[in-house]
Design an enzyme around this catalytic site. Structure first.
Site, PDB file in Angstrom:
ATOM      1  N   GLN A  64       0.606  -1.495  -0.058  1.00 14.66           N
ATOM      2  CA  GLN A  64      -0.135  -0.150  -0.056  1.00 14.66           C
ATOM      3  C   GLN A  64       1.145   1.571   0.593  1.00 14.66           C
ATOM      4  OE1 GLN A  64      -2.276  -2.423   3.440  1.00 14.66           O
ATOM      5  NE2 GLN A  64      -3.083  -0.641   3.000  1.00 14.66           N
ATOM      6  N   PHE A  93      -5.663  -3.880   3.857  1.00 14.46           N
ATOM      7  CA  PHE A  93      -6.181  -4.030   5.084  1.00 14.46           C
ATOM      8  C   PHE A  93      -6.167  -3.155   6.028  1.00 14.46           C
ATOM      9  CE2 PHE A  93      -9.047  -7.523   2.266  1.00 14.46           C
ATOM     10  CZ  PHE A  93     -10.005  -7.047   2.384  1.00 14.46           C
ATOM     11  N   GLU A  97       0.038  -1.620   4.421  1.00 11.06           N
ATOM     12  CA  GLU A  97       0.552  -0.584   4.390  1.00 11.06           C
ATOM     13  C   GLU A  97       2.462   0.586   5.404  1.00 11.06           C
ATOM     14  OE1 GLU A  97      -1.661   2.344   7.451  1.00 11.06           O
ATOM     15  OE2 GLU A  97      -0.569   3.799   6.948  1.00 11.06           O
ATOM     16  N   ARG A 101      -4.883   7.494  16.912  1.00 14.84           N
ATOM     17  CA  ARG A 101      -6.274   6.923  16.548  1.00 14.84           C
ATOM     18  C   ARG A 101      -7.504   6.654  17.881  1.00 14.84           C
ATOM     19  NH1 ARG A 101      -9.084   8.017  12.072  1.00 14.84           N
ATOM     20  NH2 ARG A 101      -6.752   9.061  10.394  1.00 14.84           N
ATOM     21  N   PHE A 126      -7.702   1.304  12.082  1.00 17.46           N
ATOM     22  CA  PHE A 126      -6.564   1.960  12.409  1.00 17.46           C
ATOM     23  C   PHE A 126      -6.317   2.671  13.791  1.00 17.46           C
ATOM     24  CE2 PHE A 126      -2.335   4.729  12.057  1.00 17.46           C
ATOM     25  CZ  PHE A 126      -2.032   3.914  11.216  1.00 17.46           C
ATOM     26  N   THR A 138      -3.147  11.147  11.130  1.00 19.60           N
ATOM     27  CA  THR A 138      -3.529  11.474  11.730  1.00 19.60           C
ATOM     28  C   THR A 138      -1.383  12.729  11.877  1.00 19.60           C
ATOM     29  OG1 THR A 138      -2.554   9.777  12.552  1.00 19.60           O
ATOM     30  CG2 THR A 138      -5.076   9.977  13.481  1.00 19.60           C
ATOM     31  N   ALA A 179      -6.013   4.902   5.690  1.00 17.33           N
ATOM     32  CA  ALA A 179      -7.047   5.730   5.866  1.00 17.33           C
ATOM     33  C   ALA A 179      -7.874   6.554   5.582  1.00 17.33           C
ATOM     34  CB  ALA A 179      -5.757   7.479   5.998  1.00 17.33           C
ATOM     35  N   GLU A 231     -13.215   2.666   5.393  1.00 16.02           N
ATOM     36  CA  GLU A 231     -13.264   2.334   6.669  1.00 16.02           C
ATOM     37  C   GLU A 231     -14.227   2.183   7.431  1.00 16.02           C
ATOM     38  OE1 GLU A 231      -9.263   4.517   7.940  1.00 16.02           O
ATOM     39  OE2 GLU A 231      -8.069   2.910   8.380  1.00 16.02           O
TER      40      GLU A 231
HETATM   41  N1  MTE Z   1     -11.160  -3.112   0.115  1.00 13.29           N
HETATM   42  C1  MTE Z   1     -10.187  -3.779  -0.004  1.00 13.29           C
HETATM   43  N2  MTE Z   1     -11.841  -3.919  -0.593  1.00 13.29           N
HETATM   44  N3  MTE Z   1      -9.369  -3.969  -0.514  1.00 13.29           N
HETATM   45  C2  MTE Z   1      -8.428  -3.322   0.536  1.00 13.29           C
HETATM   46  O1  MTE Z   1      -7.285  -3.873   1.139  1.00 13.29           O
HETATM   47  N4  MTE Z   1      -8.902  -1.524   2.701  1.00 13.29           N
HETATM   48  C3  MTE Z   1      -9.240  -1.148   3.190  1.00 13.29           C
HETATM   49  C4  MTE Z   1     -10.326   0.075   2.199  1.00 13.29           C
HETATM   50  N5  MTE Z   1     -11.279  -0.862   1.804  1.00 13.29           N
HETATM   51  C5  MTE Z   1      -9.408  -2.415   1.579  1.00 13.29           C
HETATM   52  C6  MTE Z   1     -10.120  -2.053   1.139  1.00 13.29           C
HETATM   53  C7  MTE Z   1      -8.412   0.225   4.454  1.00 13.29           C
HETATM   54  S1  MTE Z   1      -8.221  -0.667   5.437  1.00 13.29           S
HETATM   55  C8  MTE Z   1      -8.273   1.500   3.836  1.00 13.29           C
HETATM   56  S2  MTE Z   1      -8.029   2.235   5.016  1.00 13.29           S
HETATM   57  C9  MTE Z   1      -9.313   1.894   2.348  1.00 13.29           C
HETATM   58  O2  MTE Z   1      -9.954   0.590   1.884  1.00 13.29           O
HETATM   59  C10 MTE Z   1      -7.919   2.552   1.716  1.00 13.29           C
HETATM   60  O3  MTE Z   1      -8.386   2.548   0.359  1.00 13.29           O
HETATM   61  P1  MTE Z   1      -9.363   4.729   0.449  1.00 13.29           P
HETATM   62  O4  MTE Z   1      -8.153   5.362   0.782  1.00 13.29           O
HETATM   63  O5  MTE Z   1      -9.115   4.560  -0.856  1.00 13.29           O
HETATM   64  O6  MTE Z   1     -10.012   4.341   0.972  1.00 13.29           O
HETATM   65  N1  HPA Z   2      -4.076   5.896   9.157  1.00 16.63           N
HETATM   66  C1  HPA Z   2      -3.915   5.541   8.621  1.00 16.63           C
HETATM   67  N2  HPA Z   2      -2.883   5.073   8.418  1.00 16.63           N
HETATM   68  C2  HPA Z   2      -1.615   6.037   9.074  1.00 16.63           C
HETATM   69  C3  HPA Z   2      -2.324   7.003  10.103  1.00 16.63           C
HETATM   70  C4  HPA Z   2      -3.711   6.737   9.957  1.00 16.63           C
HETATM   71  O1  HPA Z   2      -4.411   7.506  10.959  1.00 16.63           O
HETATM   72  N3  HPA Z   2      -1.421   7.643  10.267  1.00 16.63           N
HETATM   73  C5  HPA Z   2      -0.562   7.257  10.722  1.00 16.63           C
HETATM   74  N4  HPA Z   2      -0.875   6.498   9.697  1.00 16.63           N
HETATM   75 MO1  MOS Z   3      -6.214   1.662   6.210  1.00 16.91          MO
HETATM   76  S1  MOS Z   3      -5.617   0.439   8.220  1.00 16.91           S
HETATM   77  O1  MOS Z   3      -6.172   2.575   6.874  1.00 16.91           O
HETATM   78  O2  MOS Z   3      -4.973   0.740   5.076  1.00 16.91           O
END
Ligand code: MTE
Ligand code: HPA
Ligand code: MOS
Length: 766
Positions: free
Chosen positions: A191, A222, A226, A304, A338, A434, A503, A707
């Protein structure tokens, strides 16, 4: 087209790391990892492995040319163990062989002599012994201590929530290819391409410009990728650096389960004070976070947790303290929410316990304390565009809560062995990293001479639909069809210094950067059109539906003609733009500021039917009123909400991570670790898109969605708890997630064994 990858996904043609064509001469890596959770390495013997045919090399910490250090926030995480091992599965050595099978076989020929050291798996025990990752932090509003004195009711308790395995379909992996002059091109299932690039450069001792990281897509992250993709990328890169050969490593599922970190288990103490009118006047909470063996992202996750201590309630006097506790488990890491979900589970437990003590409905306390416009959060920010009450009342009315309750009551009156339970779960989640500096992104747009468009951003597609959203942004800004646009891979040479896709902010940050790039291009193209068409000063020129309009009339210049003209006029058809979220700040000395660009709200009603003979249950429905703002893609957003709800239910009711007292993962396969399957999915998931204005900081006013809906899963825990209560009204129930069928059964029959009140999860020891 709702999802750009749908066609290749269903045909099995989408490329993941392990599908990339392998270059001639590629070698395969496999990790030899610690067979104990804590100990001192006395000796390491890999001579037998080296003599196996096809084994090329065994690398240890001594082969590292840069720093043996991958800790991003705290430098406490060696890539390869040197004198001590700190968790079961900690990488010690890396076998490099001509084939994947040989590398794996050779790992079994390695032996280490390790002198055992005491193993700690429980965060409270770690804290008591002073093993903290970072100093504790406390967030405060008002004076909780004084306010308790003025409360009519004060209730105390403890709440534990377990960890959670990410179980992305695609396991961790990386593939490094040597280029000329020591450069390395690296494919990583990450990620955070820049985090990978930075870590690899650090471990190899080379400048970042030597390392190019490329990501096509992930089969899920997920949060698990990261930061934790870094180590595998660094390991293969180290081998490539030393051997100047391509090296690949894709973890087997059981390696991934054993060696990678998970959601943080938390153990928490709460004290909640209310007045007779059910207003929460004071709340005090102490969080013990089980960080595992090293910091990884734990300090940010802990932060968080503190931010979300109040969930979606206004509590005038609040004190929240968090300890990040070092234990001998794989380093726990980011996981959807998170740290937020862990905090929300505690306040919901406190409210449920208070409701039971007072003999009122939990919903009465929840409803009486919802945040309102202008209310102050304990971190200084005020609720703006607050939708808490709107979501709650909409859910109540739209889904006819009174009727649902009546049905459940009737059912319970007529059924001795099956009981229904209902819970409401309101949520509020802050959107922004954050860490302020992480809230930035870039985009690069090329318009090619045939009018087709290539878009690069820092966003990583992991199934969440960000590529589709980026295509929509570009198509809308440039006023061209989606078929003209191609989303490029995420690549550190094209887009530098990216924040991880995390995030929930990926679409907001990268989308805003992309908008800026497209706006600049559009302005440039309109200037070309003005000259070409000889438009007068006072006439308006617009780009719409792939052509130029002058004063609202077709101007006789199509998109391809316009692009050709611009090219002939030697106008720049490429643009790079950068975006940084304005107006956010946070002062960690006072623990006050304005950390979030905006908040996302919603309310779920969760219903369950419990079989009181077997302890098994079926979730009848999850009905949600959710604040998506002006959703730019309702199919993607609905998919995110549904997936998150099911993942949240899994965390709260099924997924039971078990380590034994020696720190060995017992739930180390899908036969012993249960994730939601089709039978665990609620019979009905009804997600209503509430009509809300969105936010200026949300891309096209379409709020972040990745999330927040996960936290509706917490409602499943409390619905289930209410169903248990319908069977045993006076049961002494602890707050301990996951509430698995096993624990439900024990709770249903406390008389059989009064000591068997659920109490084990959250604590890692068995
Ligand atoms: N959806 C799918 N299908 N696969 C993933 O790995 N990760 C989740 C969420 N939805 C995830 C998912 C997490 S932890 C986050 S932070 C967000 O997607 C990240 O993507 P976004 O910032 O575009 O929402
Ligand atoms: N979310 C996800 N990843 C991060 C964050 C957060 O708030 N802060 C630092 N890394
Ligand atoms: Mo999502 S836990 O911020 O990759």
């Amino acid at each position: 087209m709702s999802f750009v990858d749908a066609n290749t996904h269903v045909r099995g043609e989408s490329l993941y790391l392990d599908d990339l064509p392998v270059v001639t001469g590629t070698l395969y890596a496999c990790v030899y990892s610690s067979p104990v959770a804590h100990g001192r390495i006395r000796s390491l013997d890999y001579t037998a492995a080296l003599t196996m045919p096809g084994v090329v090399r065994v690398l240890t910490a001594a082969d590292i040319t840069g720093e043996n250090q991958i800790g991003g926030i705290v430098p406490d995480e060696p890539l390869l163990a040197t004198d001590t091992v700190d968790f079961w599965g900690m990488p010690i050595a890396l076998v490099i062989a001509e084939s994947d099978e040989t590398a794996r076989a050779a790992v079994h020929a390695i032996q280490a002599e390790i002198e055992p050291l005491p193993v700690i798996t429980d965060p409270r025990e770690a804290c008591a012994q002073g093993h903290l990752i970072v100093p504790p932090r406390t967030f405060r509003l008002g004076d909780a201590e004084a306010a308790f004195g003025a409360c009519d009711f004060v209730i105390e308790g403890r709440a534990d929530s377990g960890g959670q395995e990410h179980l992305y379909l695609e396991t961790h992996g990386a593939y490094a290819i040597p280029l000329e002059n020591g450069h390395i091109k690296l494919y990583s299932s990450t990620q955070g391409p820049t985090a990978v690039q930075r870590t690899v450069a650090r471990v190899l001792g080379v400048p970042m410009h030597q390392i190019e990281v490329d990501v096509t897509r992930l089969g899920g992250g997920f949060g698990g990728k990261e930061d934790q993709a870094n180590s595998w990328a660094a390991l293969v890169s180290l081998a490539t650096h030393r051997l100047r050969r391509p090296v690949k490593y894709v973890l087997h599922r059981m390696e991934d389960l054993r060696m990678s970190g998970k959601r943080h288990p938390y153990s928490s103490d709460f004290r909640i004070g209310l007045t007779k009118d059910l207003k929460i006047q004071a709340y005090q909470v102490t969080f013990y976070q089980n960080a595992g063996a090293s910091a990884d992202l734990s300090p940010a996750v802990m932060e968080r947790t503190l931010f979300h201590a109040n969930n979606t309630y206004f509590i005038p006097n609040l004190t929240a303290t968090a300890y990040s506790c070092r234990t001998n488990l794989p380093s726990n890491t980011a996981f959807r929410g998170f740290g937020g979900p862990q905090a929300m589970f505690v306040i919901e437990s406190a409210i449920a316990k208070a409701a039971e003590a007072l003999g009122v409905a939990t919903t009465d306390i929840q409803r009486a304390n919802l945040l309102q416009e202008g209310d102050e959060f304990h971190y200084g920010q005020r609720a703006e565009g607050c939708e808490a009450l709107h979501c709650w009342t909409d859910a109540e009315e739209r889904f006819d809560l009174a009727q649902l309750r009546q049905e459940a009551d009737d059912f319970n009156a007529h059924n001795a062995l099956n009981k229904k339970g209902i819970a409401m779960m309101p949520i509020c989640f802050g959107i922004s990293f954050t860490k302020k500096w992480m809230n930035q992104a870039s985009a690069l747009v090329h318009i090619y001479t045939d009018g087709s468009v290539g878009v690069s951003t820092g966003a990583v597609e992991m199934g969440q639909g960000v590529n589709m959203k980026m295509m929509q942004v570009a198509a809308q800004c440039l006023s061209v069809g989606l078929e003209r646009i191609r989303l490029e891979t995420t690549n550190t040479t094209r887009i530098a210094n990216t924040s991880p896709s995390a995030a929930s902010a990926t679409s907001d940050l990268n989308g805003k950067a992309l908008q800026l790039a497209c706006q600049t291009l559009t302005e440039r193209l309109i200037a070309v059109a003005r000259i070409k068409l000889g438009v007068k000063e006072n006439q308006t020129v617009q780009l719409q539906d792939e052509q130029i309009w002058v004063d609202g009339q077709p101007g006789g210049l199509t998109w391809p003609q316009l692009i050709q003209e611009a090219y002939q006029q030697r106008v720049n058809l490429s643009e790079h733009a950068h975006y940084a979220t304005p107006d956010i700040h946070f002062d960690t000395t006072t623990e006050k500021g304005h950390p979030f660009a905006y908040h996302v709200y919603g309310t779920a009603i969760v219903g369950v039917t419990l079989n009181c003979l077997r302890g098994t249950y079926v979730f009848d429905y999850v009905k949600v009123s959710h604040d998506f703002g002006k959703s730019m893609n309702t199919l993607v957003d609905r998919g995110q909400a549904e997936g998150a709800i099911v993942q949240g239910i899994g965390w709260m009711t099924l997924e039971d991570l078990q380590y034994n007292a020696a720190g060995k993962l017992l739930s180390n396969a899908l036969s012993t670790y249960k994730i939601p399957d089709i039978y665990a999915v609620p019979q009905e998931i009804d997600v209503h898109f509430l009509d809300t204005p969105g936010s200026d900081y949300a891309i096209m006013r379409s709020k972040a969605v990745g999330e927040p809906p996960l936290m509706y899963g917490i409602g499943a825990y409390f619905a289930l708890r209410n169903a248990i209560r319908a069977f045993v009204p006076d049961a002494e129930l602890s707050f301990s997630a996951p509430l698995t069928p096993e624990k439900v059964l024990l709770a249903l029959y406390p008389a059989f064994n009064p000591t068997l009140v659920p109490q084990t999860a959250g604590k890692a020891s068995a």
